[in-house]
Design an enzyme around this catalytic site. Structure first.
Site, PDB file in Angstrom:
ATOM      1  N   ASP A  80     -52.055  11.545  32.227  1.00 55.43           N
ATOM      2  CA  ASP A  80     -52.222  10.273  32.552  1.00 55.43           C
ATOM      3  C   ASP A  80     -52.028   9.434  31.445  1.00 55.43           C
ATOM      4  O   ASP A  80     -51.767   8.161  31.625  1.00 55.43           O
ATOM      5  CB  ASP A  80     -53.209  10.236  33.360  1.00 55.43           C
ATOM      6  CG  ASP A  80     -53.422  10.708  34.697  1.00 55.43           C
ATOM      7  OD1 ASP A  80     -52.296  11.068  35.234  1.00 55.43           O
ATOM      8  OD2 ASP A  80     -54.494  11.186  35.298  1.00 55.43           O
ATOM      9  N   ASP A  85     -53.490   4.646  31.172  1.00 48.96           N
ATOM     10  CA  ASP A  85     -54.001   4.639  32.405  1.00 48.96           C
ATOM     11  C   ASP A  85     -55.535   4.221  32.103  1.00 48.96           C
ATOM     12  O   ASP A  85     -55.715   2.852  31.873  1.00 48.96           O
ATOM     13  CB  ASP A  85     -54.053   6.194  32.871  1.00 48.96           C
ATOM     14  CG  ASP A  85     -54.571   6.206  34.270  1.00 48.96           C
ATOM     15  OD1 ASP A  85     -54.603   5.110  35.096  1.00 48.96           O
ATOM     16  OD2 ASP A  85     -55.048   7.257  34.886  1.00 48.96           O
ATOM     17  N   ASP A 124     -62.199   8.287  32.213  1.00 44.57           N
ATOM     18  CA  ASP A 124     -62.036   8.897  33.594  1.00 44.57           C
ATOM     19  C   ASP A 124     -62.805   9.970  33.596  1.00 44.57           C
ATOM     20  O   ASP A 124     -62.752  10.998  32.800  1.00 44.57           O
ATOM     21  CB  ASP A 124     -60.614   9.096  33.907  1.00 44.57           C
ATOM     22  CG  ASP A 124     -59.738   7.632  34.220  1.00 44.57           C
ATOM     23  OD1 ASP A 124     -60.256   6.647  33.967  1.00 44.57           O
ATOM     24  OD2 ASP A 124     -58.900   7.736  34.803  1.00 44.57           O
ATOM     25  N   ARG A 147     -62.360  -2.468  36.819  1.00 37.41           N
ATOM     26  CA  ARG A 147     -63.111  -1.102  36.739  1.00 37.41           C
ATOM     27  C   ARG A 147     -63.977  -1.054  35.507  1.00 37.41           C
ATOM     28  O   ARG A 147     -63.442  -0.355  34.902  1.00 37.41           O
ATOM     29  CB  ARG A 147     -61.632  -0.068  36.583  1.00 37.41           C
ATOM     30  CG  ARG A 147     -60.910  -0.055  37.784  1.00 37.41           C
ATOM     31  CD  ARG A 147     -60.111   1.182  37.678  1.00 37.41           C
ATOM     32  NE  ARG A 147     -59.185   1.249  39.159  1.00 37.41           N
ATOM     33  CZ  ARG A 147     -58.289   2.072  39.392  1.00 37.41           C
ATOM     34  NH1 ARG A 147     -58.178   3.245  38.476  1.00 37.41           N
ATOM     35  NH2 ARG A 147     -57.728   2.402  40.635  1.00 37.41           N
TER      36      ARG A 147
END
Length: 500
Positions: free
Chosen positions: A217, A241, A245, A297
């Site tokens: 990603d 990305d 994560d 985010r």
């Protein structure tokens, strides 16, 4: 003749002994003409020593207290002036849900001496890729500033610490860092940026295994099905990305003291709304600075229990904290500074979910400071028991935010380094942590000894004179004593013999 010889020897040795005594500051035993003066001098020296010791202890306490910031992680190791020689103590300083991350504690030190990344299947000894795939615990350090441009994902094995203290270490390129189905990793004090997609090729993940990797990603740090992970004092920006994560059942994670900037989707926690293993995910986000040019985010949560504590959110374009899939979010002691856009003042966002659903989700704001019109939309029940699994560390007062996050991001001197084309982000501060150097040595990347050399110890090379040995001292007095025997005792014996 014997008498003259002894007198000469006595005179010679007496002068020699006196010279030696003067040189070595020795005195013959005997009474002092003023014993009270001796006692007073002893008391004076003892009192002076006590005063010096007390002053030293006060100075040490003042130095220690001046080092303290209230940030429990930094106060744990940075206040130790000898921290470069005790690097692995860092593993005892973690807080929150990731506090059990051992990293490479107890393992050997591995010194990265080669910044290249030419072969993802057969990495060279001395490179970072060679270190992270090893099966045993390793504490990975860098002897100098380094720019590591990855060609493929950097796939870690368990029990590794990436310790960039004492150098400016930048990791960029393909991947970048992948933690997949492993545990006990600490990533500390590195810059991670401009990570892009890579893959569709073979990549080694251990000395005995490599396999085909599909396209990645382009995350800065991808945590996939892993636990006991701690990311501390890193600066992350400009990735394809997410910057960090954590998905697919990952848990036991602390993300602390980092500086995030120049990015859209900063952090994702949880694979999908329907992925049940993420329901037990626990993540602590503490003492981070979410800086300039961030969009959304910070984090975006799907399921799990998230403790957001004592962070500074400088601004956002869309929202700061978002979620779906009924996550529990416990926000305590943060400072939220809203953007100027009047339509983006809300801190929170329930993503693709109607109010009828999210009204029952447990999201709370406790002790947060709202700046420039920021507001947090809480939901669920305000009962304390609902947040037990989302509580991981005692929050400090949000009034102390500036002090708590003053050193967020990678420590060390920012800016262009050794012509590597690196830069200083707008919010980065130049910090001096150059306390010495690591001695690389011909170890092909491995070394088990105490490699750190502190060149600032100020130790003197002058050696003190050795005291005269007891044997030579006795010998010095034995010869004249023997002569005295010859002078006084032997002639008397001779007279006795003559008389008889």
């Amino acid at each position: 003749m014997l008498t003259r010889t002894c007198i000469a020897l006595i005179s010679l040795l007496a002068s020699f002994s006196l010279a030696k005594a003067a040189y070595l500051n020795l005195t013959l035993p005997g009474q002092h003409p003023n014993p009270e003066e001796v006692v007073q001098e002893v008391h004076r020296k003892v009192n002076a020593s006590v005063v010096r010791r007390e002053m030293l202890q006060v100075n040490q306490r003042e130095q220690f207290s001046s080092c303290l910031t209230g940030n429990p992680i930094d106060d744990c190791w940075k206040c130790d002036p000898d921290w470069p020689n005790n690097r692995q103590r860092l593993a005892d300083c973690a807080i929150g849900f990731g506090q059990y991350a051992l990293g490479g504690k107890g393992g050997e030190y591995y010194i990265v001496t080669d910044s290249s990344d030419d072969d993802a299947v057969n990495p060279k000894p001395g490179t970072l890729r060679y270190a992270v795939i090893q099966p045993e615990p390793l504490w990975i350090v860098f002897p100098s500033n380094m720019l590591i441009t990855l060609n493929q994902e950097l796939i870690f094995n368990s029990y590794k610490t990436l310790d960039g203290r004492g150098a400016n270490v930048h990791i960029t390129g393909g991947g970048c860092i992948t933690l997949q189905y492993i545990s006990n990793v600490i990533i500390h004090n590195v810059h991670i940026h401009h990570c892009v997609q890579s893959g569709n090729t073979n990549v080694r993940s251990s000395p005995t295994h490599y396999g085909y990797r599909t396209k990645s990603d382009g995350d800065g740090i991808s945590i996939f099905g892993s636990k006991d992970i701690w990311v501390d004092h890193c600066s992350l920006s400009h990735c394809k990305d997410g910057l960090i994560d954590a998905v697919m059942g990952s848990t036991g994670i602390t993300i602390s003291n980092n500086y995030f900037s120049n990015h859209n989707e900063v952090m994702l926690l949880g694979h999908s709304d329907d992925y049940l293993p993420d329901s037990g995910m626990q993540v602590t986000i503490a003492f981070n600075h979410f800086g300039e040019n961030l969009v959304q985010r910070m984090p975006r949560c799907r399921r799990g229990y998230i403790h957001v504590v004592n962070n500074d959110f400088t601004a956002w374009e869309m929202y700061a904290i978002g979620g779906s899939g009924n996550p529990t979010i416990n926000s305590q002691g943060n400072r939220y500074t809203a953007p100027t856009n009047r339509n983006a003042k809300e801190v929170t966002k329930r993503v693709d979910t109607g109010e009828g659903q999210w009204r029952g989700w447990n999201w709370r704001s406790e002790g947060d400071i709202m700046v420039n019109g920021a507001f947090f939309v809480a939901s669920g029940v305000g009962v304390e028991i609902k947040y037990e699994k989302a509580y991981s560390v005692e929050p400090k007062s949000a009034v102390l935010i500036d002090q708590l996050i003053m050193h967020a991001g990678a420590l060390g001197v920012g800016g262009r380094v050794l012509g590597l084309g690196l830069w200083m982000e707008k919010g980065d501060l130049a910090r001096d942590n150059n306390l010495g150097k690591w001695n690389t040595g011909p170890n092909q990347g491995f070394d088990s000894g105490p490699d750190y050399e502190d060149e600032m110890s100020g130790s003197s090379t002058n050696m003190p004179m050795l005291p005269l040995s007891s044997t030579s001292t006795l010998f010095t007095f034995f010869i004249p004593f023997s002569c005295l025997l010859f002078l006084y005792i032997i002639p008397d014996l001779h007279l006795i013999a003559v008389r008889n």
